[in-house]
Design a protein around this motif. Structure first.
Motif, PDB file in Angstrom:
ATOM      1  N   VAL A  53       0.854  -1.179   0.000  1.00  0.00           N
ATOM      2  CA  VAL A  53       0.000   0.000   0.000  1.00  0.00           C
ATOM      3  C   VAL A  53       0.892   1.232   0.000  1.00  0.00           C
ATOM      4  O   VAL A  53       1.752   1.381   0.875  1.00  0.00           O
ATOM      5  N   ILE A  54       0.684   2.099  -1.003  1.00  0.00           N
ATOM      6  CA  ILE A  54       1.500   3.318  -1.088  1.00  0.00           C
ATOM      7  C   ILE A  54       0.686   4.581  -0.792  1.00  0.00           C
ATOM      8  O   ILE A  54       1.267   5.643  -0.589  1.00  0.00           O
ATOM      9  N   ALA A  55      -0.653   4.450  -0.776  1.00  0.00           N
ATOM     10  CA  ALA A  55      -1.484   5.610  -0.476  1.00  0.00           C
ATOM     11  C   ALA A  55      -2.889   5.147  -0.105  1.00  0.00           C
ATOM     12  O   ALA A  55      -3.309   4.052  -0.493  1.00  0.00           O
ATOM     13  N   ARG A  89       3.767  13.605  -4.117  1.00  0.00           N
ATOM     14  CA  ARG A  89       3.836  14.570  -5.224  1.00  0.00           C
ATOM     15  C   ARG A  89       3.629  13.886  -6.582  1.00  0.00           C
ATOM     16  O   ARG A  89       4.091  14.372  -7.598  1.00  0.00           O
ATOM     17  N   ALA A  90       2.899  12.758  -6.580  1.00  0.00           N
ATOM     18  CA  ALA A  90       2.615  12.040  -7.833  1.00  0.00           C
ATOM     19  C   ALA A  90       1.125  12.025  -8.152  1.00  0.00           C
ATOM     20  O   ALA A  90       0.707  11.351  -9.088  1.00  0.00           O
ATOM     21  N   GLY A  91       0.313  12.721  -7.365  1.00  0.00           N
ATOM     22  CA  GLY A  91      -1.117  12.790  -7.626  1.00  0.00           C
ATOM     23  C   GLY A  91      -1.936  11.672  -7.011  1.00  0.00           C
ATOM     24  O   GLY A  91      -3.142  11.579  -7.252  1.00  0.00           O
ATOM     25  N   ARG A 121      -3.350  21.700   2.069  1.00  0.00           N
ATOM     26  CA  ARG A 121      -4.373  22.697   1.729  1.00  0.00           C
ATOM     27  C   ARG A 121      -4.484  22.946   0.220  1.00  0.00           C
ATOM     28  O   ARG A 121      -5.598  23.008  -0.309  1.00  0.00           O
ATOM     29  N   PRO A 122      -3.385  23.084  -0.532  1.00  0.00           N
ATOM     30  CA  PRO A 122      -3.537  23.290  -1.981  1.00  0.00           C
ATOM     31  C   PRO A 122      -4.235  22.120  -2.682  1.00  0.00           C
ATOM     32  O   PRO A 122      -5.001  22.338  -3.623  1.00  0.00           O
ATOM     33  N   LEU A 123      -4.003  20.913  -2.235  1.00  0.00           N
ATOM     34  CA  LEU A 123      -4.691  19.749  -2.801  1.00  0.00           C
ATOM     35  C   LEU A 123      -6.192  19.908  -2.649  1.00  0.00           C
ATOM     36  O   LEU A 123      -6.954  19.781  -3.616  1.00  0.00           O
TER      37      LEU A 123
END
Length: 143
Positions: A53-55, A89-91, A121-123
Motif C-alpha cells: 500500500v502506497i497511499a 507529489r505524484a497525484g 491545503r492546496p490539494l
C-alpha cells in the motif's frame, strides 16, 4: 486502486496514527474502522504498487439529519489521507480523494468536510474545498 475492506483496518489505523508515539491508539481505531466498513459508514480506497500500500484515503459518513435547504440526512468527513513518503507529489492523494468524492456522489451525499494540514491545503482547494471561518470545537471532559 481498490476499495477498502475490514481486513484493511490495521493499515488504515497506521495511516491515521503514523507516528510511533501513537502506536497505542491504533488497535481501538482499527477495531472501530473495521466495524464502520462493515456497516457502510466508512468508505475508502487504497493504492498499491508491488504488493504494498502506497497511499490511502477514506470518508466517514455521519447521519446528520436534514438541514435548512438540504433534505439529505448524510454528511461526510474526509479522513486518513496518506501517501508513503517515497510516492508523494505524484497525484495519488488527489486520485484517492476524488474516488471518495465519487463514492459520496453515488450515495447522494452533498456535504463534505475535512481537516487539513498546511501542506495539503492546496490539494483540497484544487478539489473545490473552501476554508470555513465558522467551525469551532469543544472537548468535553469525561464525567
Amino acid at each position: 486502486m481498490r476499495p477498502v475492506t475490514p481486513a484493511d483496518a490495521a493499515t488504515i489505523a497506521a495511516h491515521r496514527y503514523p507516528d510511533a508515539r501513537d502506536l497505542a491508539e491504533r488497535p481501538a481505531y482499527a477495531a472501530w474502522v473495521a466495524g464502520a466498513i462493515r456497516d457502510g459508514v466508512y468508505l475508502g480506497f487504497l493504492l498499491e504498487s508491488g504488493g504494498e500500500v502506497i497511499a490511502g484515503a477514506g470518508v466517514t459518513l455521519l447521519h446528520w439529519g436534514p438541514t435548512r435547504g438540504d433534505p439529505q440526512p448524510w454528511r461526510a468527513r474526509v479522513v486518513n489521507v496518506w501517501t508513503h513518503p517515497d510516492h508523494r507529489r505524484a497525484g495519488h492523494a488527489r486520485t484517492l480523494v476524488r474516488a471518495c468524492l465519487d463514492a459520496l456522489r453515488a450515495r447522494g451525499v452533498t456535504r463534505v468536510s475535512l481537516g487539513s494540514s498546511d501542506m495539503a491545503r492546496p490539494l483540497y482547494t484544487g478539489l473545490g474545498f473552501a476554508a470555513s471561518p465558522h467551525e469551532m470545537t469543544l472537548t468535553l471532559p469525561p464525567e
